[in-house]
Design a protein around this motif. Structure first.
Motif, mmCIF file in Angstrom:
data_model
loop_
_atom_site.group_PDB
_atom_site.id
_atom_site.type_symbol
_atom_site.label_atom_id
_atom_site.label_comp_id
_atom_site.label_asym_id
_atom_site.label_seq_id
_atom_site.Cartn_x
_atom_site.Cartn_y
_atom_site.Cartn_z
ATOM 1 N N VAL A 77 -45.458 29.547 5.170
ATOM 2 C CA VAL A 77 -44.340 29.378 6.407
ATOM 3 C C VAL A 77 -44.792 28.336 7.329
ATOM 4 N N VAL A 78 -45.934 28.342 7.758
ATOM 5 C CA VAL A 78 -46.590 27.300 8.793
ATOM 6 C C VAL A 78 -46.104 25.902 8.366
ATOM 7 N N ALA A 79 -46.469 25.654 7.121
ATOM 8 C CA ALA A 79 -46.515 24.425 6.598
ATOM 9 C C ALA A 79 -44.869 23.766 6.622
ATOM 10 N N GLY A 80 -43.874 24.860 6.386
ATOM 11 C CA GLY A 80 -42.480 24.021 6.310
ATOM 12 C C GLY A 80 -42.064 24.050 7.744
ATOM 13 N N MET A 85 -42.431 23.380 16.410
ATOM 14 C CA MET A 85 -42.962 24.115 17.470
ATOM 15 C C MET A 85 -43.479 22.920 18.552
ATOM 16 N N PRO A 86 -43.626 23.356 19.640
ATOM 17 C CA PRO A 86 -43.955 22.479 20.771
ATOM 18 C C PRO A 86 -45.583 21.999 20.463
ATOM 19 N N GLU A 87 -45.917 20.943 20.944
ATOM 20 C CA GLU A 87 -47.132 20.481 20.480
ATOM 21 C C GLU A 87 -48.427 21.191 20.930
ATOM 22 N N GLN A 190 -51.256 36.920 15.693
ATOM 23 C CA GLN A 190 -51.010 36.164 16.831
ATOM 24 C C GLN A 190 -50.108 34.940 16.563
ATOM 25 N N VAL A 191 -50.607 34.243 15.175
ATOM 26 C CA VAL A 191 -49.679 33.269 14.678
ATOM 27 C C VAL A 191 -48.397 33.528 14.554
ATOM 28 N N ALA A 192 -47.947 34.917 14.044
ATOM 29 C CA ALA A 192 -46.641 35.176 13.650
ATOM 30 C C ALA A 192 -45.901 35.355 15.052
ATOM 31 N N GLN A 196 -42.582 33.507 15.688
ATOM 32 C CA GLN A 196 -41.052 34.198 16.091
ATOM 33 C C GLN A 196 -40.799 33.602 17.631
ATOM 34 N N LYS A 197 -41.699 33.410 18.483
ATOM 35 C CA LYS A 197 -41.327 32.617 19.649
ATOM 36 C C LYS A 197 -40.148 31.499 19.730
ATOM 37 N N ASN A 198 -40.758 31.013 18.391
ATOM 38 C CA ASN A 198 -39.917 29.520 18.246
ATOM 39 C C ASN A 198 -38.525 29.749 17.257
#
Length: 228
Positions: A77-80, A85-87, A190-192, A196-198
């Motif tokens: 998920v992160v890879a895609g 996401m902000p820097e 925490q990563v999840a 979700q925030k984004n």
């Protein structure tokens, strides 16, 4: 749940950068206050279900295989979506994934009785996401192979080692595996939250989802002639 204590040091403490397992005991362990310094499983990585394996090792095997599945799913998920996401949050995601990976490697080396060379539970230089994902997959595969070969006697062996800050401790192999699994789960959460925030849907990493995926994979591997 009772809190646990670090053992007293016998002689000079190990240097912080050489936190290494030093001795194996078969007596009940003394526990520690804090064991931290501050996708789908592909079909070529099946969970071992050998009938001869003692039931006392099953929870560890399930948790470690679940951890690999959840790690690979999150990284997919992160890879895609990382570039969405902000820097500053991209960096934070990488820092969290790096911390998980370093702790996994520290405990891997302690299980093997080898020095790991880390002076802190993080890399000196933050790796790229691609490097983190690749190393996480390799480390997760090692843990899965390790726990599949673990015997009930080895689960209860107590290992003396030092944390990266030099604090001497003793934990059983089983306790070390539990720490690795539970520690990673907290930081994946925490990563999840950052995803979700984004507006990004995290990987559904409930253990029930893992068990469903395992059941489906097992069904796919059953030869057609033995299907009801």
């Amino acid at each position: 749940m009772s809190r646990t204590r670090a053992v007293a040091s016998e002689g000079p403490a190990s240097p912080p950068a050489v936190a290494v397992a030093t001795q194996v005991f078969r007596t009940p362990p003394m526990r520690v206050d804090n064991t931290s310094d501050h996708s789908q499983i592909p079909d070529d990585h099946p969970t071992s279900t050998t009938k001869g394996t003692a039931m006392s090792t099953l929870p560890y095997r399930t948790l470690i295989h679940y951890k690999r599945w959840a790690t690979n799913g999150l990284n997919a998920v992160v890879a895609g979506n990382l570039e969405r996401m902000p820097e500053d949050e991209r960096v934070l995601v990488r820092r969290l994934l790096d911390h998980i990976q370093v702790v996994d490697e520290i405990f891997r080396h302690n299980l093997e009785g080898r020095p790991h060379g880390y002076g802190a539970p993080r890399s000196v230089e933050l790796p790229s996401f691609d490097v983190l994902a690749r190393e996480a997959r390799s480390t997760a595969d090692w843990y899965a192979d390790y726990v599949d070969a673990l015997t009930p006697e080895e689960v209860n062996e107590t290992i003396a080692f030092s944390f990266a800050n030099g604090e001497p401790v003793r934990m059983t192999r089983g306790e070390m595996l539990l720490h690795v699994a539970m520690h990673a789960g907290g930081h994946r959460g925490q990563v999840a939250l950052l995803l979700q925030k984004n507006g990004i849907q995290p990987f559904p990493d409930r253990i029930t989802d893992f068990l469903d995926a395992e059941d489906a994979r097992s069904q796919r591997q059953v030869p057609a002639e033995v299907m009801p």
